[in-house]
Each structure stands twice: as C-alpha cells, then as structure tokens.
Write an enzyme that holds these catalytic residues in place. Structure first.
Site, PDB file in Angstrom:
ATOM      1  N   LEU A  19     -53.468  79.584  15.789  1.00  0.00           N
ATOM      2  CA  LEU A  19     -53.459  81.048  15.749  1.00  0.00           C
ATOM      3  C   LEU A  19     -52.048  81.591  15.799  1.00  0.00           C
ATOM      4  O   LEU A  19     -51.771  82.687  15.346  1.00  0.00           O
ATOM      5  CB  LEU A  19     -54.259  81.606  16.928  1.00  0.00           C
ATOM      6  CG  LEU A  19     -55.757  81.367  16.919  1.00  0.00           C
ATOM      7  CD1 LEU A  19     -56.371  81.827  18.230  1.00  0.00           C
ATOM      8  CD2 LEU A  19     -56.397  82.124  15.769  1.00  0.00           C
ATOM      9  N   GLY A  20     -51.154  80.824  16.418  1.00  0.00           N
ATOM     10  CA  GLY A  20     -49.792  81.318  16.520  1.00  0.00           C
ATOM     11  C   GLY A  20     -48.971  80.402  17.386  1.00  0.00           C
ATOM     12  O   GLY A  20     -49.499  79.490  18.031  1.00  0.00           O
ATOM     13  N   ARG A  21     -47.664  80.650  17.355  1.00  0.00           N
ATOM     14  CA  ARG A  21     -46.769  79.849  18.179  1.00  0.00           C
ATOM     15  C   ARG A  21     -46.034  80.777  19.119  1.00  0.00           C
ATOM     16  O   ARG A  21     -45.480  81.780  18.705  1.00  0.00           O
ATOM     17  CB  ARG A  21     -45.750  79.126  17.296  1.00  0.00           C
ATOM     18  CG  ARG A  21     -46.325  77.863  16.687  1.00  0.00           C
ATOM     19  CD  ARG A  21     -45.465  77.339  15.581  1.00  0.00           C
ATOM     20  NE  ARG A  21     -46.182  76.277  14.887  1.00  0.00           N
ATOM     21  CZ  ARG A  21     -45.995  74.985  15.165  1.00  0.00           C
ATOM     22  NH1 ARG A  21     -45.121  74.609  16.072  1.00  0.00           N
ATOM     23  NH2 ARG A  21     -46.690  74.080  14.527  1.00  0.00           N
ATOM     24  N   GLY A  22     -46.052  80.451  20.386  1.00  0.00           N
ATOM     25  CA  GLY A  22     -45.436  81.327  21.369  1.00  0.00           C
ATOM     26  C   GLY A  22     -44.226  80.686  21.988  1.00  0.00           C
ATOM     27  O   GLY A  22     -43.806  79.601  21.589  1.00  0.00           O
ATOM     28  N   GLY A  51     -45.547  77.364  23.715  1.00  0.00           N
ATOM     29  CA  GLY A  51     -46.586  76.485  23.207  1.00  0.00           C
ATOM     30  C   GLY A  51     -47.294  77.056  21.999  1.00  0.00           C
ATOM     31  O   GLY A  51     -47.016  78.158  21.569  1.00  0.00           O
ATOM     32  N   ILE A  52     -48.205  76.259  21.486  1.00  0.00           N
ATOM     33  CA  ILE A  52     -48.948  76.662  20.300  1.00  0.00           C
ATOM     34  C   ILE A  52     -50.346  77.100  20.713  1.00  0.00           C
ATOM     35  O   ILE A  52     -50.931  76.537  21.644  1.00  0.00           O
ATOM     36  CB  ILE A  52     -49.040  75.485  19.302  1.00  0.00           C
ATOM     37  CG1 ILE A  52     -47.629  75.004  18.968  1.00  0.00           C
ATOM     38  CG2 ILE A  52     -49.791  75.890  18.046  1.00  0.00           C
ATOM     39  CD1 ILE A  52     -47.602  73.792  18.054  1.00  0.00           C
ATOM     40  N   VAL A  53     -50.877  78.097  20.034  1.00  0.00           N
ATOM     41  CA  VAL A  53     -52.191  78.628  20.369  1.00  0.00           C
ATOM     42  C   VAL A  53     -53.194  78.254  19.282  1.00  0.00           C
ATOM     43  O   VAL A  53     -52.917  78.436  18.101  1.00  0.00           O
ATOM     44  CB  VAL A  53     -52.136  80.163  20.496  1.00  0.00           C
ATOM     45  CG1 VAL A  53     -53.465  80.678  21.004  1.00  0.00           C
ATOM     46  CG2 VAL A  53     -51.022  80.578  21.416  1.00  0.00           C
ATOM     47  N   LYS A  73     -54.116  77.725  24.589  1.00  0.00           N
ATOM     48  CA  LYS A  73     -52.665  77.627  24.482  1.00  0.00           C
ATOM     49  C   LYS A  73     -52.232  76.284  25.041  1.00  0.00           C
ATOM     50  O   LYS A  73     -52.439  75.993  26.214  1.00  0.00           O
ATOM     51  CB  LYS A  73     -52.018  78.758  25.265  1.00  0.00           C
ATOM     52  CG  LYS A  73     -50.517  78.718  25.200  1.00  0.00           C
ATOM     53  CD  LYS A  73     -49.928  80.049  25.640  1.00  0.00           C
ATOM     54  CE  LYS A  73     -48.597  80.250  24.965  1.00  0.00           C
ATOM     55  NZ  LYS A  73     -48.207  81.634  24.883  1.00  0.00           N
ATOM     56  N   ASP A 106     -41.476  89.273  28.849  1.00  0.00           N
ATOM     57  CA  ASP A 106     -41.486  88.963  27.428  1.00  0.00           C
ATOM     58  C   ASP A 106     -42.447  89.889  26.686  1.00  0.00           C
ATOM     59  O   ASP A 106     -43.264  89.457  25.887  1.00  0.00           O
ATOM     60  CB  ASP A 106     -41.887  87.490  27.226  1.00  0.00           C
ATOM     61  CG  ASP A 106     -41.594  87.015  25.814  1.00  0.00           C
ATOM     62  OD1 ASP A 106     -40.844  87.702  25.094  1.00  0.00           O
ATOM     63  OD2 ASP A 106     -42.130  85.957  25.425  1.00  0.00           O
TER      64      ASP A 106
END
Ligand SMILES: *[C@@H]1O[C@H](CO)[C@@H](O)[C@H](O)[C@H]1NC(C)=O
Ligand SMILES: *[C@@H]1O[C@H](CO)[C@@H](O)[C@H](O)[C@H]1NC(C)=O
Ligand SMILES: *[C@@H]1O[C@H](CO)[C@@H](O)[C@H](O)[C@H]1NC(C)=O
Ligand SMILES: *[C@@H]1O[C@H](CO)[C@@H](O)[C@H](O)[C@H]1NC(C)=O
Ligand SMILES: *[C@@H]1O[C@H](CO)[C@@H](O)[C@H](O)[C@H]1NC(C)=O
Ligand SMILES: *[C@@H]1O[C@H](CO)[C@@H](O)[C@H](O)[C@H]1NC(C)=O
Ligand SMILES: *[C@@H]1O[C@H](CO)[C@@H](O)[C@H](O)[C@H]1NC(C)=O
Length: 808
Positions: A527-530, A533-535, A549, A643
């Site tokens: 779903l995305g990268r934060g 970590g990666i989601v 996550k 953040d």
C-alpha cells in the site's frame, strides 16, 4: 467504494452527491393524530421547524431501529441522540410502526403488532391528544386542543438535558450502557426528595443505588424551606439546583459559549461522568466538553464497598486529562466483553487457588506499581515489610491480591473493585496463573474493543508516502530519522512517552507471523512505504481488511520497549486517529496491524486530478486538528507525532481525517543505525526547531499542521518548483506574501467555493501563519488552533513567520 481501483472517480462522484443531499421533509407543521412513521422508510422522522432536531426512527448498527430525538443537522459525525424511547432492548425491527392516537398518544408496535413502547400510561385519563410538535428546543410534545402539553420528552429525560429542561424531585438521568448501547447503564443523576441532586452508581437489575459520588449539598436540614426543589438547565447554559429560597447552587457552568451559534447539552455519559458540552452549529466541527463532574477524579470518587467502580471488577481505572476514565486489565486478565473496555476483567486462569497441588508452579505475583483496589480487604498486617507482604499473599491460598503501603499490608479477595492507578505510594501484588503469562488466545472472529461505530467501517488504508516524489520522501525520511537519532540522547524522555513498566496489557491482539503472512497473501499487495517500514494490505481470518506495517528490523533488541510503545499506541482511541488492532513480535519480525481505510491518503486526495470540495477540506482540517489535540492533550500519555504530513493522514469512508503513524517517533528513537545526514534548510513539513538543538515539543506538530493547512487551502504541495518558479514554489513563503499584500485570491485562484467563503479562507491562512512561526513559543497550542479554526476564538494578525530569527 472499498475498492482501491477507480477510487478517484468515486471520490469525485461522492463529492457531488453526498454532502448536502436535500431532503424534502414534513416541516413547520403540526403532527396530526393518525399520522405514523414506519421504521426503514426513507423519511421516517418529524423535524422541528428549524430542522435542528428530528424525532423518529434511526437505524442502529445491529440493523434495528431506535425511536429517538437527535440533532438532525449534525450528520458528519456519529449521530448524537438527546432522547430515545426503546433503548432498553434496542430492538424495533424494520417495519415497526409508530402511530399517534388521541387517547394513548404515541404507540410503537413491531411489524407483528406487538406493542414495544407507548406513552399511554402517562397521559391522564379523559384527556385527548390533538396534535404533536417537534419543538426547536428539542422537546417533543403531545398537546391537547388548547395546546397544553399532555406528554413531553423533556419530562422523561434519558441521559441528556437540553437548555430549558428541568428535572423535578424524583426525576433522574440514567446513563446508557455504552456509547452505542442504549439500554440503562450503571450511573444515575437523581433529584432526591431531601433536596440533594446526587450522582450514584446503581445495581442494574434492582436499580438499588450505591454510595453517591457527587452530592450537590442542597438539603438544608436547618430550614427545610431552603431545600433544593429541582435541577434546572437554563437557556443560557448553567446547570444548577434551585432552592426554595430561589438561591441557585451551580452544578456545571458553561461560561461564555455563544448560545446562537452552538448546540449545548448536559449528558450523563456511559462512564459516569456528567458533562456539559457544546458543538458549533457548523456540521464539520464536533462536541467539546466545557465542564464536568466529578471534576477531580471519578476513579477515586467512586469508592463504596459495593459495586464495581467506573471500570468493572478487577480492572484498573485511569483518569484522562478530559476528566473521563479509561480502563485496562492487569496482566493475566482480559475484558469480559472484548468489545467493551468498561465490562470489567476476568482472569485468564483458574482462580480456585486452594485447589492447586503445586501453587508455586502455577501462580506468581504480578507487581503493579502505583495501583490500589481499595475494597475487598480481609486482612491488614501492620507493621510489615514489602517482601513479607508478598510472601504472605503468595503462600496463602485465599489471597487474590495484596496492597502494600507505608509498612502495611492489606490482603484482598476476588473480585477486586474500584481499581485505580496513579497512587505513588501504593504497590499492588496480584496473584496470576503462570499459564496466563502467555495470554490466552482470543477465539477466532472476535476483535479487540473499539468504538462500535467503527466496526462497520473497518475499512481502508494505512500508508505512508503515497504519491510524493521519491526524492522528497528520501530527504524527509532521512531528516526525520537522523534528527530523531541526533536528539535521542538529549531528549530521551521528551518525545511523548516516558518508559514505564509493562505490567498492564492493553487489549491489542497479538498475531503470529504466520497469521500475518496468510492475511497479506505473502506480503503481496503493497500500500505504501513509510519512514520505518512497508505497508501491506491484508485480510484477517474474520474477513476484516487491515493494513499491516512491517517495521524495519531496527527493533530487534528492544522487546520491552516495543511492547510498551505498542501498548501506548493501542490505548489511543479517537475518531481522528487510525486504530491499531494488533501487532506481531516474533524472532526478528516486528509488525503493526492497523484498520484499513478506504479512501487513501490526504496527499492523494488533495493533489489528485479532481479538486476536492471546499466543505470537505474544511472538515478534514478540523479533523486533523482534533486528532492532534487529542494526542497532545487528551490521551493519558502525551504523544508528539513528529511526522505530520499529508501522506500520514488517511481518510475513512466518510472522508474524516484519520492520523496514522502516531507513537512511532518513540519507536524510531530506538533505532540507532541511521547515520546523520546534513538536512539543514530542507523545506517540508519539519519545523525549524528540529534542525536546532532546541528541545522538541508539541510545537513541532503545530508547525507541520500549519504547512498542511495551507496545502488544504490551496490543494497543492508545499514545495512545488513547477509552479511559476521563484517565490511561488514554496507555499509557506508565498502564502505569507499573499496575505501581507492582501491578495488572498491569488492563493485560491479559480476555487469558486473557497472564494465565496473568503472570510474563512483568511481565518485559515492567518491560523496557518501562526502555526508556522519560527519561534515555537509563539506558535499556538493545537487546542487554540482548533478553537481558532472553528471561529470560537478570534485570530489576531500574525507576524511574519521569520521575523523572530533569520535562519536560511
Ligand atoms: C424488550 O423489553 C421489554 C421490557 O424491558 C420486554 O418485556 C420485552 O420482552 C423485550 N423485548 C425483546 C425482544 O427483548
Ligand atoms: C416550543 O417551546 C417553546 C417553549 O416551551 C414555546 O414557546 C414555543 O411556542 C414552542 N414551539 C412550537 C413550534 O410549538
Ligand atoms: C428513573 O426514573 C424512571 C422514570 O421516572 C424510573 O422508572 C427509574 O426507575 C428511575 N431510575 C432510577 C435509577 O431511579
Ligand atoms: C427559612 O428560610 C426562609 C427563607 O429563606 C425564611 O423566610 C424563614 O424565616 C426561615 N425559617 C427559619 C425557621 O429559619
Ligand atoms: C441562568 O443561570 C445563571 C446562573 O444563575 C444566570 O446568571 C443566568 O442569568 C440564567 N439565565 C437565564 C436565561 O435565566
Ligand atoms: C494451567 O494449565 C493446565 C493445563 O492446561 C491446567 O491443568 C492448570 O489448571 C492451569 N493452571 C491455572 C492456574 O490456570
Ligand atoms: C504511616 O504509618 C504511620 C504509622 O502507622 C503513620 O503515623 C503515618 O502517618 C503513615 N504515613 C502516611 C503517609 O500515611
């Protein structure tokens, strides 16, 4: 709409259709005898002339209908009911019918004709109803031919009083059982014949009342004619007991909230706190509490020998900064009803201690500092020392817990009641089964407690860093990580959460790595990268969509910290925050499992092809502000987000803003592997104080909020060098120039909706400039920001953001 594909289209059509669907409704009219409403019909309600209140059927989550009065215009948020008829079993099925008769008044029948509720017993024999009115005050009245009320909802309050409402002797307000359970709860406010207004806990089936936890003190024994006569919530918003000599004993006072612009109510909440709150008539805002009783600590105020305290048996009650209690179970115990944190806690082990052959192998004592269960004593040993106190309880099979304080040892039997924490001299020792230390697994299909409201909308996304350029992300991530690291040693305690003992488990679900691998289909759909970590998208065995996550392996060696922080995050519940459902900690794996939100990130919403509506953007700005107020001021442990950016704000299916990734700043601190990067001067969402050695405070979030607020106003990214170049490339600079030059229209360009609301645009821009001040001390608190956005507090002319120091 839960489909990630084609979402933009859906967003656009949603915008057109939903926000202000017009309703043709019976209005401004008397309701004549013979008229009826049917549960499940579209307009099964009667409105007050102003449309502020509706009386009729409202569908509940279980599909049945509540016959109720609610604020008709407040549709954005959870419906607020001020009165309800059939709360007791929540069970008017679809097709139930409410009819107005001249002899019996209102009669509610289920589709088979069985009577569920009626006013007939309350209408004097011989009088007949001519018509009914939903009054603009929120009072539903049945009137006779001379317009004298024969029955009115104001005389039969449930848990809420409205301005103008009076409670006579023997009247009561009864709490509901839960936020979404309208049957009678455990708390009552009563006006007693002796002249006192009191708050009590009651025994549910019998309604027998236990010791009062608030007494108005208006029983005048010396002179009975001065006794309290009634409780009045007058139209200017004060709640008081009126005495025989016309004197007033104020219970709750509202100060100077404008009566014309705000709804106001007094509610006995399901947790026992009586609150006075207001809601701006603007639908996008939400309820704010002005005053409450008990105004010190309800966890301590409810202290009688009998009854359970606010949280139920065996639980621990903590007071939050908004005066409301929050409940948790000690280690080894879990909530009776996993969906209800106020249901009390049951042991996850067998408690017939005396039947055990090998008590030392099966039981141990859990140390719980600063905690007391004040009742249920069966023995007091004094003077005594702490070690002997422990031994004595462990060795005695009747003992369920012991409290040690000031060289005294109180031994207790189960169940424990009125448990509370925050008591510095107390040390509790709770006997728990060794079996239970590895928590009994939850039966499949049950979910941890959550606001029942959210249960249906268990949808959509957690993600970070959708849709921004990879380069900008890299810089930001590097900035945040390195700064966090840089400040780590200095600020260990400043960032939100200070370490504390892991003696209390929140009700998070612990997943195995295998379960999550299956849920995410082998970590397939990203779903995305934060920032850490990666989601991935996933679906649990009970078909609940989740966002998983996978944290970078930075937390490897920090088992205890991880648990503590995850529990802190897990105890943070607010409608503008993304809910943490569970976690996994196995070998080197650290994963967090969040609810999945369908409408993606704010970044995607704002910077997509289709410009979202101004009204919706206002609602989102308010939502983010509220979420931050909660993190900063209202949850039991202050959390600085550190953040805040549009990639971290998600939208639920009603386009409410939901902040994600809060509490992770503390986790990131545990990571010492990043190297320092030179990021000085990067423009983005990060406050300038990050880049100095200044103390990190909540004001860094205020700064980031200022950036986001401008992005919401203008629907563009803060840094966008493709736009005209030069000064216009950086929104925060350009916005101030536009404001200072009186050219706000340049900011919003062809946004007609915003143009027509230019006063608000100006207010929002001013608030944003205040948030962006270089000097963190000049930035307002999020609470003030929220009040300014809502127009409750005036916004003064902001100075130039850079006037304080010259950086750059
Ligand atoms: C609803 O409550 C009433 C009274 O409390 C009771 O008589 C009735 O049986 C209940 N109905 C259902 C369906 O539980
Ligand atoms: C509503 O109640 C107020 C006060 O009782 C009364 O003056 C007013 O006439 C009522 N309005 C309607 C529409 O009945
Ligand atoms: C509150 O009042 C209602 C109706 O007046 C009554 O039925 C109920 O028993 C009362 N509750 C308590 C706890 O006194
Ligand atoms: C009681 O109070 C009333 C009004 O405050 C006063 O008029 C009356 O004299 C008092 N009675 C006694 C016995 O003090
Ligand atoms: C309501 O009560 C307060 C406190 O006694 C009083 O100051 C105010 O004037 C009252 N308002 C009305 C409309 O009666
Ligand atoms: C621990 O588990 C064993 C086996 O399941 C059981 O026999 C024993 O009673 C349990 N002990 C406690 C204290 O629950
Ligand atoms: C501790 O106990 C002693 C003797 O029992 C007593 O005099 C003292 O006041 C107590 N201290 C506190 C803080 O309760």
């Amino acid at each position: 709409m839960h489909n990630l594909l084609g979402k933009d289209q859906l967003v656009c059509s949603f915008l057109v259709v939903l926000p202000f669907s017009t309703v043709v409704a019976q209005n401004n009219a008397n309701i004549d005898v013979g008229l009826s409403l049917t549960a499940g019909d579209n307009d099964a309600r009667w409105l007050s002339p102003s449309e502020d209140f509706a009386f009729g059927f409202h569908q509940l989550e279980n599909g049945n209908f509540l016959l109720a009065i609610w604020y008709y215009k407040l549709t954005n948020q959870q419906t607020t009911f001020v009165w309800y008829a059939n709360g007791e079993n929540n069970s008017a099925p679809r097709g139930s019918k409410l009819e107005l008769y001249s002899d019996r008044g209102l009669v509610l029948k289920d589709p088979r004709g069985t009577q569920l509720w009626s006013t007939s017993g309350e209408i004097a024999a011989g009088s007949s109803v001519f018509y009914a009115v939903m009054n603009d005050t929120g009072n539903f009245q049945l009137l006779d031919e001379n317009s004298n009320p024969l029955w009115q909802s104001f005389e039969h309050p449930m848990d809420t009083l409205l301005p103008g409402q009076i409670m006579e002797i023997d009247g009561n307000l009864t709490s509901r059982k839960g936020e979404n359970d309208f049957s009678s709860g455990r708390f009552v406010l009563r006006m007693l014949p002796d002249g006192n207004a009191v708050l009590n806990t009651i025994n549910l089936p019998s309604k027998n009342s236990y010791d009062a936890y608030y007494i108005s003190g208006t029983n005048d024994d010396a002179n009975q004619s001065n006794r309290g006569l009634r409780v009045v919530y007058n139209t200017s918003g004060d709640l008081y007991v009126l005495r025989g000599n016309r004197e007033r004993e104020i219970i709750l006072s509202e100060g100077s909230i404008s009566t014309s612009d705000n709804y106001r109510r007094v509610t006995l909440n399901f947790d026992g706190v009586l609150t006075l709150s207001y809601h701006s008539k603007e639908p996008s805002s939400s309820w704010d509490t002005i005053a409450y009783i008990p105004d010190d600590n309800i966890c301590e105020k409810i202290s009688g020998e009998k009854g359970t305290g606010p949280c139920g048996y065996n639980s621990i009650c903590s007071i939050q900064s908004n005066g409301r209690p929050s409940c948790k179970c000690p280690k080894g115990y879990s909530f009776f009803d996993p969906t209800d944190a106020f249901s009390g806690c049951k042991p996850d082990f067998l408690t017939n201690y005396c039947a055990s052959d090998s008590p030392f192998e099966e039981y141990s004592l859990e140390r719980i500092p600063n905690t007391d269960w004040p009742t249920s004593d069966y023995e007091l040993i004094t003077p005594y020392d702490q070690q002997s106190c422990q031994n004595s309880c462990l060795h005695e099979c009747l003992c369920g817990a012991a409290i040690f304080r000031n060289n005294s040892c109180w031994k207790k039997k189960l169940p424990l009641s009125n448990g509370r924490d925050g008591l510095s001299e107390f040390m509790a020792f709770l006997k728990v089964g060794r079996n239970s230390s590895s928590k009994i697994p939850r039966p499949p299909g049950t979910t941890p407690p959550r606001d029942a409201k959210d249960q249906d909308n268990l949808v959509i996304v957690l993600s970070s860093l959708f849709g921004t350029s990879a380069f900008a992300n890299l810089i930001l991530v590097a900035a945040i990580c390195s700064i966090l690291f840089f400040n780590y040693k200095k600020n260990k305690k400043l960032l939100g959460i200070s370490p504390r003992e892991t003696c209390v488990e929140s009700n998070l679900r612990q997943f195995t790595y295998k379960e999550l691998t299956e849920a995410t289909n082998g970590f397939k759909e990203e779903l995305g990268r934060g920032s850490c970590g990666i989601v991935y998208k996933g679906e649990t065995e009970s078909s609940v969509l989740v966002a998983v996550k996978k944290l970078d392996k930075v937390f490897q060696d920090s088992h205890k910290e991880f648990k503590v922080e995850v529990n802190v995050i897990g105890q943070t519940h607010h409608k503008n925050l993304v809910r943490l459902i569970g976690y996994c900690e196995e070998n080197q794996h650290r994963l967090l499992v969040y609810e999945f939100l369908s409408n993606g990130t704010l970044a995607r919403f704002l910077f997509g092809d289709c410009k979202p509506s101004w009204t919706q953007r206002i609602q989102i700005a308010h939502g983010i502000a509220r979420g931050l107020v909660y993190l900063h001021e209202e949850c039991s442990t202050q959390i600085i987000h550190c953040d805040i950016k549009p990639q971290n704000i998600l939208l639920d299916e009603y386009y409410n803003a939901r902040i994600s990734d809060f509490g992770l700043a503390k986790l990131l601190l545990l990571d010492q592997s990043h190297t320092k990067t030179n990021v000085r001067g990067t423009k983005g969402y990060v406050a300038p104080d990050w880049f100095r050695s200044a103390k990190v405070s909540v004001k860094v979030d205020v700064y980031s909020f200022g950036v986001i607020l401008l992005e919401i106003i203008c629907c563009r990214r803060n840094v966008d060098m493709e736009i005209g170049g030069g000064v216009r490339g950086i929104l925060t600079d350009w916005a101030y120039d536009c404001y200072a030059d009186g050219k706000l229209d340049a900011l919003i360009e062809d946004d007609m909706e915003a143009m027509n609301d230019i006063k608000r645009v100006e207010r929002f821009v001013k608030v944003a400039i205040w948030c962006l001040q270089e000097d963190p001390n000049i930035r307002p608190t999020m609470k003030k920001v929220m009040l300014m956005l809502e127009g409750i507090v005036q916004v003064s002319v902001p100075p130039s953001p850079c006037s304080f120091t010259s950086v750059n």
